[in-house]
Write a protein that holds these residues in place. Sequence first.
Motif, mmCIF file in Angstrom:
data_model
loop_
_atom_site.group_PDB
_atom_site.id
_atom_site.type_symbol
_atom_site.label_atom_id
_atom_site.label_comp_id
_atom_site.label_asym_id
_atom_site.label_seq_id
_atom_site.Cartn_x
_atom_site.Cartn_y
_atom_site.Cartn_z
ATOM 1 N N GLY A 128 0.837 -1.093 0.064
ATOM 2 C CA GLY A 128 0.031 -0.063 -0.083
ATOM 3 C C GLY A 128 1.006 1.205 0.049
ATOM 4 N N LEU A 129 0.133 2.431 -0.143
ATOM 5 C CA LEU A 129 0.630 3.716 -0.123
ATOM 6 C C LEU A 129 0.253 4.428 1.172
ATOM 7 N N THR A 130 1.312 5.364 1.682
ATOM 8 C CA THR A 130 0.957 6.102 2.729
ATOM 9 C C THR A 130 1.051 7.701 2.520
ATOM 10 N N SER A 131 0.206 8.581 2.630
ATOM 11 C CA SER A 131 0.398 10.020 2.407
ATOM 12 C C SER A 131 0.451 10.457 3.858
ATOM 13 N N ILE A 132 1.483 11.276 3.873
ATOM 14 C CA ILE A 132 1.582 12.088 5.313
ATOM 15 C C ILE A 132 1.462 13.585 4.868
ATOM 16 N N LEU A 133 0.242 14.179 5.331
ATOM 17 C CA LEU A 133 -0.095 15.422 4.974
ATOM 18 C C LEU A 133 -0.317 16.225 6.348
ATOM 19 N N LYS A 134 0.109 17.661 5.802
ATOM 20 C CA LYS A 134 -0.047 18.765 6.791
ATOM 21 C C LYS A 134 -1.198 19.552 6.690
ATOM 22 N N ILE A 135 -2.044 20.118 7.765
ATOM 23 C CA ILE A 135 -3.187 20.728 7.376
ATOM 24 C C ILE A 135 -2.779 22.312 7.819
ATOM 25 N N THR A 136 -3.125 23.111 6.979
ATOM 26 C CA THR A 136 -3.003 24.545 7.079
ATOM 27 C C THR A 136 -4.425 25.316 6.500
ATOM 28 N N HIS A 137 -4.112 26.539 6.767
ATOM 29 C CA HIS A 137 -5.592 27.349 6.560
ATOM 30 C C HIS A 137 -5.622 27.578 4.957
ATOM 31 N N PHE A 138 -6.773 27.893 4.512
ATOM 32 C CA PHE A 138 -6.884 28.011 3.177
ATOM 33 C C PHE A 138 -7.975 29.029 3.013
ATOM 34 N N ILE A 139 -7.692 30.296 2.147
ATOM 35 C CA ILE A 139 -8.632 31.423 2.173
ATOM 36 C C ILE A 139 -9.298 31.642 3.392
ATOM 37 N N GLU A 140 -8.643 31.711 4.576
ATOM 38 C CA GLU A 140 -9.194 32.222 6.108
ATOM 39 C C GLU A 140 -9.877 31.199 6.491
ATOM 40 N N THR A 141 -11.320 30.760 6.153
ATOM 41 C CA THR A 141 -11.821 29.720 6.923
ATOM 42 C C THR A 141 -11.908 28.427 6.201
ATOM 43 N N GLY A 142 -11.242 28.165 5.129
ATOM 44 C CA GLY A 142 -11.006 26.613 4.841
ATOM 45 C C GLY A 142 -9.836 26.239 5.153
ATOM 46 N N VAL A 143 -9.561 24.977 4.778
ATOM 47 C CA VAL A 143 -8.279 24.113 5.141
ATOM 48 C C VAL A 143 -7.660 23.588 3.812
ATOM 49 N N LYS A 144 -6.408 23.317 4.064
ATOM 50 C CA LYS A 144 -5.619 22.603 2.864
ATOM 51 C C LYS A 144 -4.873 21.741 3.517
ATOM 52 N N LEU A 145 -4.890 20.505 3.064
ATOM 53 C CA LEU A 145 -3.944 19.532 3.431
ATOM 54 C C LEU A 145 -3.037 19.033 2.151
ATOM 55 N N THR A 146 -1.742 18.863 2.637
ATOM 56 C CA THR A 146 -0.747 18.543 1.566
ATOM 57 C C THR A 146 0.516 18.029 1.670
ATOM 58 N N SER A 147 1.013 17.103 0.969
ATOM 59 C CA SER A 147 2.069 16.409 1.277
ATOM 60 C C SER A 147 3.259 17.185 0.822
ATOM 61 N N LEU A 148 3.095 18.399 0.181
ATOM 62 C CA LEU A 148 4.385 19.177 -0.164
ATOM 63 C C LEU A 148 4.819 20.028 0.985
ATOM 64 N N SER A 149 6.054 20.100 1.070
ATOM 65 C CA SER A 149 6.314 20.849 2.252
ATOM 66 C C SER A 149 6.983 22.402 1.578
#
Length: 215
Positions: A128-149
Motif C-alpha cells: 500500500g501507499l501512505t500519504s503524510i499530510l500537513k493541515i494549514t489554513h486556506f482562504i481564511e476559513t477553509g483548510v488545505k492538506l498537502t504532502s508538499l513541504s
Amino acid sequence: MNIFNRGDFKADNVDPQVKQFYTDTVDFDMDVKAEWNVFFYPAAKIYKKWSVRAEQMNFPVSDHQGITKIDSEIIKLNDFLDGRENVRAWIRSDRLNRKAFYAAAYSTFLSNEPERYYNVFFPLPFGGLTSILKITHFIETGVKLTSLSERRRADYQGVYQMIANVPLRLPINETICVWREGNEINATHVSWVFGIKALTLDYKIRKAKEWQDAK
C-alpha cells in the motif's frame, strides 16, 4: 480538529460546516468531476481497467464519466491490528454502480517537533501507499492538506511506499483544498507525478437534506 492546533493553525478559525464535514462525513452528499492532464490521459484509460476491478484509486475518467455522485461509508478499524490510533476507514463509492473508487484508512501522528500530521494509508495488492499530510489554513476559513513541504529541509510530508520495512519517498504529491461558498462546500484535490500536475478532482459537497431540498 483541535488536535491540529499550533502557532500557525487555529481550528477555531475554520468554518463550522467544513469542520462538520470532517467529523460527520456521512451526513454529506458529494459530486466529483475529474480533469486529467492530457499527457497522463492515455495511461489513465489503461489504468482504469485495473482500478475498476481493484476498487481502489478508481478515479473517474472525464470523457466518459463526467460528474460522479458519491456515497461515503466510515468504518472504525482495530487500532491494535492497524498499529495506529483512532483509525477510521473512509470508503467512497460510485452511487450508480456501487463500485468503490477510493478507500483509505485515516489516522494522525505527532512528530517530535511536536506537530500533528494526517497519516492516510491506501491498501493495494501486495502492500500500500501512505500519504503524510500537513493541515494549514486556506482562504481564511477553509483548510488545505498537502504532502508538499514549504521547508527546504526534509520533513515528514510526502507519499511513501514501504519496501523491506523502509519507507521509500515516491515522486508523487497531493494537495486538497476545502472551503465553503454559501450552502455548498467546495474541494479541489490535485495530484502531481514527478512535479507535473496529473489529475484534478473537483468536489461539490452539501449536507444531504439541503441537497435534496435544493433540487
